[in-house]
Design an enzyme around this catalytic site. Sequence first.
Site: not given
Ligand code: MRU
Length: 361
Positions: A203, A244, A254
């Site tokens: 990501q 999260d 997170n």
């Molecule tokens: O697996 P993902 O890509 O949904 O994980 C996202 C994250 O861990 C982000 O850091 C978190 O959701 C915060 S987004 C503002």
Amino acid sequence: MTQDILNHDTVALDGENNALVIIDQTKLPGAVEFLSLTKQTDIHRAISLLQVRGAPAIGVAAAIGAYLAALEIDSDDYGVFYSRFKAAKEYLASSRPTAVNLFWALDRMERVVSGNENSTVPEIKELLRREAVKIRDEDVSACRAIGEYGLSLIKDGDGILTHCNAGALATVKYGTALAPIHLGRERGYNFKVFADETRPLLQGARLTACELVADGVDTTVICDSMASRVMKNGWVQAVFVGGDRIAANGDVCNKIGTSGVAIIARHYGIPFYVCAPTSTIDMSVPGGEGIAIEEREGREVTEMWYAERMAPEGASVYNPAFDVTDSELVSAIVTERGIVLPPFEENLHRLFENIKLCAII
Ligand code: MRU
């Protein structure tokens, strides 16, 4: 053109076609493609496969999804409507387990139904539409406020390290951890951002780099294992990450790898800031050990980004999608209501109890 991504909301309701419209994040940075989803199975799949991802974005997507589910219910009997709505809500809630924003948004939608027993079903459907739009609008304003508070913690020219993508692509727009950078950019600040690539789903390399480059930010992608090196070099003045699910004691769940970044930052005396809306704080969970950590399929580690499988068949793979950063490693939690400083156990309670908050608690 990836340049375009900041001109579009990551998640939107298309009211004319009764569809959830998302940027398909699995296609970035190669292509900017939009998906217009109407079926519940497709919305569930989009969340599970990370076509839409990031805690606030999946909350908004689920709220819109719940509204679309309500439209499909063809009974005008309140009891029948409510029980079918609940089943649809539970189905959407099963798409991912960790980010609390998903459950928070769906609970808000359910409260619209449970709190309006005396309204007609068509009236409830209209109230659900308004609630989904409100959740979307609140996300935009919360991110903007987080950006303002976050910006007060850094200065022009600073080096900032971030992990995963907590940017515009993880929310409707602006982002959480990247909101201060986007806002600073609007004001002519020049930050130098180090984006951890964020194994295994990349990501950071694919999404954070994509949206920061689109905004003209000086962006350097590093492998996750290089964070210590750039911090030791003195290139990083602050770490900004999203969340999260934040427990009542300030433990922050997170993206996997976040806790390692926090440990390294502490070693080098660099502040570690978590930027998240209050909808990410789960006061019903006392500490990080109570948070369900999603485990995803091993092929994300061994095959997904490789022309050929890069680990031998027969080796087991452990692929937790998140980890928990102990609250002791967190310098501050930046919310839309203000900057929360330690001790978090006490100050997060104050955040929810004190209706009127000062900027810094
Ligand atoms: O697996 P993902 O890509 O949904 O994980 C996202 C994250 O861990 C982000 O850091 C978190 O959701 C915060 S987004 C503002």
